[in-house]
Every structure is written in C-alpha cells, then in structure tokens.
Design a protein around this motif. Structure first.
Motif, PDB file in Angstrom:
ATOM      1  N   ILE A   1      -3.066   0.601  13.310  1.00 11.49           N
ATOM      2  CA  ILE A   1      -3.334  -1.362  13.170  1.00 11.49           C
ATOM      3  C   ILE A   1      -4.909  -1.098  13.396  1.00 11.49           C
ATOM      4  O   ILE A   1      -4.646  -2.479  13.333  1.00 11.49           O
ATOM      5  CB  ILE A   1      -3.304  -0.258  15.414  1.00 11.49           C
ATOM      6  CG1 ILE A   1      -2.300  -0.699  15.608  1.00 11.49           C
ATOM      7  CG2 ILE A   1      -4.080  -1.953  16.129  1.00 11.49           C
ATOM      8  CD1 ILE A   1      -2.181  -0.711  17.658  1.00 11.49           C
TER       9      ILE A   1
ATOM     10  N   ILE B   1      -6.903  -2.385   8.844  1.00 14.64           N
ATOM     11  CA  ILE B   1      -8.516  -3.510   8.374  1.00 14.64           C
ATOM     12  C   ILE B   1      -9.163  -3.435   8.857  1.00 14.64           C
ATOM     13  O   ILE B   1     -10.384  -2.863   7.774  1.00 14.64           O
ATOM     14  CB  ILE B   1      -7.739  -4.634   8.592  1.00 14.64           C
ATOM     15  CG1 ILE B   1      -6.226  -4.730   7.960  1.00 14.64           C
ATOM     16  CG2 ILE B   1      -8.675  -5.724   8.525  1.00 14.64           C
ATOM     17  CD1 ILE B   1      -5.903  -6.476   8.226  1.00 14.64           C
ATOM     18  N   PRO B   2     -10.067  -2.990  10.273  1.00 15.11           N
ATOM     19  CA  PRO B   2     -12.054  -3.113  10.624  1.00 15.11           C
ATOM     20  C   PRO B   2     -11.770  -1.589   9.743  1.00 15.11           C
ATOM     21  O   PRO B   2     -12.892  -1.099   9.372  1.00 15.11           O
ATOM     22  CB  PRO B   2     -11.881  -2.939  11.908  1.00 15.11           C
ATOM     23  CG  PRO B   2     -10.002  -2.649  12.277  1.00 15.11           C
ATOM     24  CD  PRO B   2      -9.157  -3.707  11.331  1.00 15.11           C
ATOM     25  N   VAL B   3     -11.022  -0.555   9.830  1.00 18.30           N
ATOM     26  CA  VAL B   3     -11.821   1.161   9.286  1.00 18.30           C
ATOM     27  C   VAL B   3     -11.278   1.177   8.308  1.00 18.30           C
ATOM     28  O   VAL B   3     -12.884   1.226   7.223  1.00 18.30           O
ATOM     29  CB  VAL B   3     -10.439   1.958   9.285  1.00 18.30           C
ATOM     30  CG1 VAL B   3     -10.221   3.005   9.038  1.00 18.30           C
ATOM     31  CG2 VAL B   3      -9.771   2.470  11.129  1.00 18.30           C
TER      32      VAL B   3
ATOM     33  N   ALA C   1     -12.578  -1.635   6.089  1.00 18.80           N
ATOM     34  CA  ALA C   1     -14.034  -2.486   6.480  1.00 18.80           C
ATOM     35  C   ALA C   1     -14.847  -2.054   6.332  1.00 18.80           C
ATOM     36  O   ALA C   1     -15.899  -1.778   6.149  1.00 18.80           O
ATOM     37  CB  ALA C   1     -13.610  -3.371   7.075  1.00 18.80           C
TER      38      ALA C   1
END
Lengths: 215, 215
Positions: free
Chosen positions: B172, B175-177, B179
């Motif tokens: 989940i 993407i942020p990880v 980024a």
DNA sequence: GTCTATAGCAGGATAGAC
DNA sequence: GTCTATCCTGCTATAGAC
C-alpha cells in the motif's frame, strides 16, 4: 443568489464526498450535478471534465485540509514544553485521528487518501509534493535530535512506520481491525487506538538507540 | 488439447493478473477473454458473469495461496528451536514479503488484497473468514505466552500493528515509501524493510511488558 | 461446447438554443 | 452563463447459429 463561485464550490464539495464514498469510477457526472443542484454540463463547463474536477478536489480541498492538520500538529507540539518522542508521536496520531476537522470530513479525507494509495492517479503526486513529503521531512528533523547515533535511513523508516500505523488503523485496515477485535470505530475505540499507536511506536523507536547493542 | 478445464484455469490466471494490475472496473470481459485466447462468451458460460469470476479468483487462487504462505510461516517457525517474539515476527515478515511464491505472483496477491481493503466487495469477507481471521488468532496465541501480564486486547492490537507494517511497506505504501526514502523496491531494499519491520515491531511489543511501569 | 451478432444500457462529452 | 437534447463509445450479457 448563486454566483458561479457558489456552483463551483458546491461541485467540489459534493464530488469530494462522492469520490471518497464510492471511488472515482462509481461516481457519474449525472449524480454529482444532480446532488449539487447544477446542470449536467456544469462539470465540463467549469472544470473541463470529470478527471479535472477530481484533480481540483485534491488541489482545493485535500491539500488545504492536510495543511490545516499539519498546522494543528505544530501547534500541539508548541503547547508542550519539550518535544519528547512520545509527545511528537502522540501529537501526530491525534492530529490525524482526532484533528482539526469534523468526524465526517476526516473520514472523507482518509478515505480518498486511502483510495489513492491503492489506485494511484496523478492526484497522489499532488499530495506527495505539497504535503506528505514536507511533513515527513519535518517529523524526521524533530525526531533526529533524540537519536543521535541512528542513521538517517533508520530514522526515515521509523517515521514511515509511524505513519503506516496511523493510516492503517484510521482507515485502510478498518474492516480487518473491526473483524479481529470485534469492535466498532466509535470515539472510545479511537482513543484506544491513538493510545496503542503512540505506545507501540514509542517503544518501536527505541531500536534506534538499542539496535546496535544486540548483535 | 484444451479441455474446458484448461479454459477455466486460463481465465482465472489471466483475470487475476488483470484485476490486480488495473482493478476490477478497468478490466473488461473482452480483454480477459482475448488474453486468455477464449471466446467472449466464455466468462459467462463458465462462471456466470464477471462478478462471479472475480469471486472465484479469490476462492480458487487467493485463498489457496494465502494458505501456502500461512504454511510457509509455520514451517519457518518449526525450524527454530524456540519461537521467540523476534523469531515469530521475522518469520511473519519474511513469509509475506519473500514467501513461497514468485516475485510477480506475490505482487499480484498483495495488490489484489490492497485493492479489496480500500474498495471492499464481498471478496474480502472470503479472505477474512478463510485466512486473515484464523491467521490472526494463531499469531496471538504464539505471542501470548511471552507476555503473560498483557491484556488480550493489547496483544490483539500489537498483532494488528505488525500486519499493518507488513501490508503498508510491502504494497500500500510503496509510492510514498519510495518517494520519501528515494529507493526502489529491489531485493536489497526488501531485505532492509524486513529487517526494519522486525526490529521496530519487536521493540514495539515491549510495551506489553513495560506498559504499566511508566504511568 | 463454441462462437458471432446484437440487444440493452450507462456514461462522458458537446452542440446549439436560450 | 445555463440548460437540454443528443452523440458516441464501451460495456455486460445473451440469443441463437453451428
């Protein structure tokens, strides 16, 4: 009097709620405009299409709200004499889970964010650049002084772990969490979760100190 | 020779991949059948509709695979002399993130599960009942003896926190990880994540012991 | 069992009247 | 600026030939 501003605002409000509740694909322009009391053509006229409306929801609703939550967190922190790791984490969890917005609005917000995580469109990038990334940096800077010996990467991962717990418990994991605990998400349970996340994370952070001692 | 069994199996394989990659709504029967090399009508003939096919993917692919992961975890655990909390958590993280399936298959699996979390259809209930719930119970039982004084509810929440971290980091939150850390999900990074999750969770569990000492 | 053709529907977008 | 009528596309599901 309904100026064109009113119509745009209503379209943003109504569509944000619908997108959050049902997901982009399950919301039709027909439903949005009828609930907003505007014309079928208004979405195209004002925003240039359904996709553009969705983007604007992020730019004009999600980002500002996230910034308010961010500010709330900062003011919470200032209210403490000294920002201990425990205080930082608790402020963080409370800002997200009980923050400066109404319950319904918070739920919408988290729901949309969660949807973007599993169904990423360009909209997540807006949030990443405007909010998530700077916020993550700030938390890291706050935590860093408390764990002098820890590597930058470990601190980053710990920061991400804390947000992971918040995101999971506050929305994504609701179904399994309710199923396994047998509890519903009322205020009492939310308080319990904030407390749990705070403590679990606080102890989790300790590996930044003690990590090297044991093997 | 392609017996009707072959067609059914191919439809399940192809549609599982497509559902995972694009989400239920963005996959058409036309695409499924053309990629499976079968007729447009075959989905309706064999499964009775697109929705039923989706359910069968869960029943015939997702549940068995999850059980294989579950078994892998158990065998991992047995391989240790003594199941310490650290060993349990590490086995857990490794089972999910490096388990008994190929990389592509694991990604499909996690992607579908993640989609069901934010866009729940009935299919998540199948997983809950058949896999998630029993698995959660088992982990709790394993952890319990190590933290005699802790309440059942606290143990449950800790178990959920560990799975939250695994789910977040393994899919989940990709993407942020990526980024925030600036890293891609290659094997090295996955190893690092397993290690981080294990340590963070292990220290996090300590609040079950020490929780009461400090206010 | 397998295939084609098509019914039937819903959605986004737009042309053009007012 | 606002509205209605309509176009066009893409989908699921099915009837009926083979």
């Amino acid at each position: 009097m309904k100026s064109s501003q009113d119509v745009k605002e209503r379209l943003l409000d109504v569509s944000e709620r619908l997108f959050a509740q049902k997901g982009y694909d399950h919301v039709s322009i027909r439903e949005i405009t009828s609930k907003a009391g505007s014309n079928l053509a208004s979405v195209n006229y004002y925003f240039g299409g359904k996709g553009r409306l969705y983007e604007e929801v992020f730019r004009q609703r999600m980002v500002p709200r996230a910034k308010r939550i961010h500010d709330f967190f900062r003011s919470r922190l200032r209210a403490q004499k000294e920002s201990t790791p425990g205080g930082i984490i608790k402020s963080l969890a409370e800002s997200f889970m009980k923050g400066p917005v109404g319950d319904e609005e918070r739920e919408l917000h988290q729901q949309l964010i969660a949807r973007e995580h599993t169904n990423p469109t360009g909209a997540l990038d807006i949030m990443l650049k405007e909010v998530i990334y700077p916020f993550a940096q700030e938390i890291q800077e706050l935590i860093k002084p408390w764990f002098k010996g820890a590597s930058k990467e470990d601190i980053t991962l710990c920061t991400l772990s804390i947000t992971a717990l918040i995101i999971y418990f506050s929305f994504i994991g609701r179904i399994p969490v309710s199923a396994v605990t047998g509890r519903v998400y009322d205020e009492k349970f939310t308080d319990l979760l904030v407390d749990h996340i705070t403590r679990f994370s606080l102890y989790g952070l300790n590996y930044l100190i003690k990590g090297k001692e044991d093997s």
